[in-house]
Design a protein around this motif. Structure first.
Motif, PDB file in Angstrom:
ATOM      1  N   ARG A  39       0.799  -1.075   0.155  1.00  0.00           N
ATOM      2  CA  ARG A  39      -0.049  -0.071   0.084  1.00  0.00           C
ATOM      3  C   ARG A  39       0.974   1.243  -0.011  1.00  0.00           C
ATOM      4  O   ARG A  39       2.072   0.969   0.289  1.00  0.00           O
ATOM      5  N   LYS A  40       0.300   2.577  -0.303  1.00  0.00           N
ATOM      6  CA  LYS A  40       1.224   3.591  -0.330  1.00  0.00           C
ATOM      7  C   LYS A  40       1.810   3.744   1.013  1.00  0.00           C
ATOM      8  O   LYS A  40       2.713   4.496   1.005  1.00  0.00           O
ATOM      9  N   SER A  41       0.943   3.709   2.037  1.00  0.00           N
ATOM     10  CA  SER A  41       1.569   3.756   3.428  1.00  0.00           C
ATOM     11  C   SER A  41       2.479   2.723   3.996  1.00  0.00           C
ATOM     12  O   SER A  41       3.163   2.780   4.980  1.00  0.00           O
ATOM     13  N   ASP A  57       4.977   7.585   3.549  1.00  0.00           N
ATOM     14  CA  ASP A  57       4.872   7.298   2.136  1.00  0.00           C
ATOM     15  C   ASP A  57       6.103   7.577   1.291  1.00  0.00           C
ATOM     16  O   ASP A  57       6.165   6.643   0.268  1.00  0.00           O
ATOM     17  N   ASP A  58       7.163   8.273   1.678  1.00  0.00           N
ATOM     18  CA  ASP A  58       8.197   8.377   0.906  1.00  0.00           C
ATOM     19  C   ASP A  58       9.232   7.110   0.996  1.00  0.00           C
ATOM     20  O   ASP A  58      10.158   6.755   0.508  1.00  0.00           O
ATOM     21  N   ALA A  60       8.144   3.683   1.754  1.00  0.00           N
ATOM     22  CA  ALA A  60       7.249   2.635   1.824  1.00  0.00           C
ATOM     23  C   ALA A  60       7.779   1.017   2.027  1.00  0.00           C
ATOM     24  O   ALA A  60       7.395   0.099   2.355  1.00  0.00           O
ATOM     25  N   ARG A 148       8.712   5.027  -2.946  1.00  0.00           N
ATOM     26  CA  ARG A 148       7.097   5.342  -2.509  1.00  0.00           C
ATOM     27  C   ARG A 148       6.402   4.411  -3.628  1.00  0.00           C
ATOM     28  O   ARG A 148       6.820   3.894  -4.543  1.00  0.00           O
ATOM     29  N   GLU A 152      -0.914   0.561  -6.189  1.00  0.00           N
ATOM     30  CA  GLU A 152      -0.884  -0.378  -4.958  1.00  0.00           C
ATOM     31  C   GLU A 152      -1.179  -1.825  -5.635  1.00  0.00           C
ATOM     32  O   GLU A 152      -1.566  -1.993  -6.568  1.00  0.00           O
TER      33      GLU A 152
END
Length: 211
Positions: A39-41, A57-58, A60, A148, A152
């Motif tokens: 996922r992005k997170s 986020d950067d 991940a 990042r 997803e």
């Protein structure tokens, strides 16, 4: 540069360690898996203990080049089980000198973008039981790096790993590492890195402070 090939996937949760009689928490001790839900997170089931150096986020997804394992094992006369660096992806054909900040890769349906080199911390030495490991990783710039997530999805160990887009600025992870770690007074180099708008925010702030 060889075509990227996945060697290993790994995820892990934070655990308590006693290092030098001090209690610390780290998620460096990961377990090997055959698939990851990205996922992005971050990666589902993958925890971050030290938010100063990991997560967000950067940052991940973390990758470490497989080729370096042989280098370190030869130098330290010690076997290093993957993932000795706590990386999520271990892969060939992805050395820091060949990978650029802003490069975009695809693994299965997942699309990821290189954002920054990994800033090594003392956990690398403590976890592997090699006192000067951190200093050697720091001095060589063979740190691995972060991505990042642009798209997803779930990837498997059999997923194809391919380059979609090479960044036009051509700032390699190794060049950025060497500048931040060892050549901070080189304002020309610092400015070149800052021209990459895809650079992680935390690195942008560090480099801006150098100016």
């Amino acid at each position: 540069m060889n075509k990227p090939k996945i060697i290993n996937f790994a995820i892990g949760m934070s655990k308590e360690y006693q290092w030098n009689e001090i209690t610390e928490y780290s998620a460096i001790n990961k377990i090997n898996v055959t698939s990851m839900n990205i996922r992005k997170s971050g990666i589902i089931g993958n925890e971050v203990a030290n938010v100063e150096f990991h997560g967000g986020d950067d940052r991940a997804v973390c990758l470490y080049p497989f080729e370096h394992y042989r280098t370190w094992e030869k130098e330290f006369h010690s076997s290093l089980p993957i993932p000795a660096f706590g990386e999520n992806i271990t892969a060939t054909g992805m050395k820091e000198k060949d990978v650029h900040i802003g490069d975009i890769y695809q693994i299965g349906d997942v699309i990821i973008q290189v954002t920054q080199g990994r800033i090594p911390c003392s956990t690398i030495s403590k976890f592997n039981g090699i006192d000067h490991f951190l200093n050697r990783v720091y001095s060589t710039g063979l740190t691995g790096y972060f991505f990042r997530v642009l798209n997803e999805g779930t990837i498997t160990i059999e997923s194809e790993f391919k380059l979609l887009e090479k960044h036009p600025k051509g700032i390699s992870v190794l060049f950025a590492n060497q500048t931040l770690f060892h050549d901070q007074k080189n304002q020309q180099a610092v400015r070149k890195i800052l021209e990459v708008k895809e650079l992680a925010d935390v690195w942008r702030k560090k480099l801006m402070n150098l100016l």
